[in-house]
Design a protein around this motif. Structure first.
Motif, short mmCIF file in Angstrom:
data_model
loop_
_atom_site.label_atom_id
_atom_site.label_comp_id
_atom_site.label_asym_id
_atom_site.label_seq_id
_atom_site.Cartn_x
_atom_site.Cartn_y
_atom_site.Cartn_z
N GLN A 76 0.82 -1.21 0.00
CA GLN A 76 0.00 0.00 0.00
C GLN A 76 0.85 1.26 0.00
OE1 GLN A 76 -3.06 0.25 3.01
NE2 GLN A 76 -3.48 -1.94 2.85
N ARG A 77 2.03 1.17 0.61
CA ARG A 77 2.91 2.34 0.71
C ARG A 77 3.86 2.48 -0.48
NH1 ARG A 77 4.40 1.80 7.10
NH2 ARG A 77 2.37 2.47 7.86
N SER A 78 3.74 1.61 -1.45
CA SER A 78 4.60 1.70 -2.63
C SER A 78 4.18 2.91 -3.47
CB SER A 78 4.52 0.43 -3.47
OG SER A 78 3.25 0.32 -4.07
N SER A 101 -2.37 13.31 -1.01
CA SER A 101 -1.80 12.02 -1.42
C SER A 101 -0.58 12.21 -2.30
CB SER A 101 -2.85 11.20 -2.16
OG SER A 101 -3.92 10.87 -1.33
N TYR A 102 -0.68 13.08 -3.31
CA TYR A 102 0.46 13.30 -4.19
C TYR A 102 1.61 13.98 -3.45
CZ TYR A 102 -1.46 11.70 -8.61
OH TYR A 102 -1.94 10.93 -9.62
N GLY A 103 1.29 14.90 -2.54
CA GLY A 103 2.35 15.54 -1.76
C GLY A 103 3.10 14.53 -0.91
N ARG A 104 2.37 13.63 -0.28
CA ARG A 104 2.99 12.57 0.52
C ARG A 104 3.83 11.64 -0.36
NH1 ARG A 104 -1.38 11.21 2.96
NH2 ARG A 104 -2.01 9.65 1.45
N CYS A 105 3.30 11.31 -1.51
CA CYS A 105 4.02 10.43 -2.44
C CYS A 105 5.29 11.11 -2.96
CB CYS A 105 3.10 10.06 -3.61
SG CYS A 105 3.74 8.76 -4.67
N HIS A 109 8.70 9.23 -2.01
CA HIS A 109 9.30 8.55 -3.16
C HIS A 109 9.93 9.58 -4.08
CE1 HIS A 109 7.12 5.03 -1.81
NE2 HIS A 109 6.02 5.75 -1.77
N ARG A 110 10.89 10.31 -3.56
CA ARG A 110 11.51 11.40 -4.32
C ARG A 110 12.13 10.93 -5.62
NH1 ARG A 110 15.43 14.00 -0.09
NH2 ARG A 110 16.03 11.83 -0.15
#
Length: 156
Positions: A76-78, A101-105, A109-110
């Motif tokens: 889920q965190r991928s 969601s996109y900010g967290r991603c 996942h830089r």
């Protein structure tokens, strides 16, 4: 007794019903065939991802989010799953959750730079967040001016 392949929960259910805790397939007894268990876990993962992606492509976004939630927490965190969930929120026009969601991603996942910047920037544009949209544009241009997605972000 039945032992879940994924969460190792011991349950007294039939082996063909699946685990009610993590929704994965279960095996009989304590032992088990490691290759078979790995294959079942992998097939369960692929099935969950396939259901989520298929639901998204049919624009049944809540079903897609629910399918992702059935996966193991690591999956889920991928970046792929977080991108998929954020895209679902975008398609449901829930722009605040899309931006979160996109900010967290983007932070977690830089180095995974192929996720949906065009959706992220459109959600920022819908919310009127010009400052964050400008920061995203600058960041995407640093990553690559030749990418079409960078120019989609700049267009917003």
């Amino acid at each position: 007794n039945t032992v879940c392949n994924v969460c190792n929960t011991v349950r007294s259910v039939r082996s063909d019903t699946g685990c009610s805790v993590c929704n994965a397939g279960c095996r009989r007894g304590k032992g088990g065939d490691e290759n078979g268990d790995s294959l079942r876990s992998f097939s369960t993962l692929l099935q969950g991802l396939g259901e989520a992606l298929h639901s998204l492509h049919r624009f049944r976004c809540q079903e897609a989010i629910d399918a992702v939630k059935t996966l193991h927490l690591n999956e889920q965190r991928s970046a792929f799953c977080e991108d998929l969930v954020a895209r679902c929120h975008f398609e449901m026009q829930n722009y605040e959750e899309t931006v979160r969601s996109y900010g967290r991603c983007c932070v977690q996942h830089r180095f995974f730079r192929s996720f949906g910047f065009e959706y992220f920037s459109t959600a920022l544009w819908q919310l009127g967040d010009r400052l964050e949209l400008g920061n995203l544009s600058r960041q995407v241009l640093e990553w690559g001016r030749s990418r079409p997605r960078a120019w989609c972000v700049l267009g917003n």
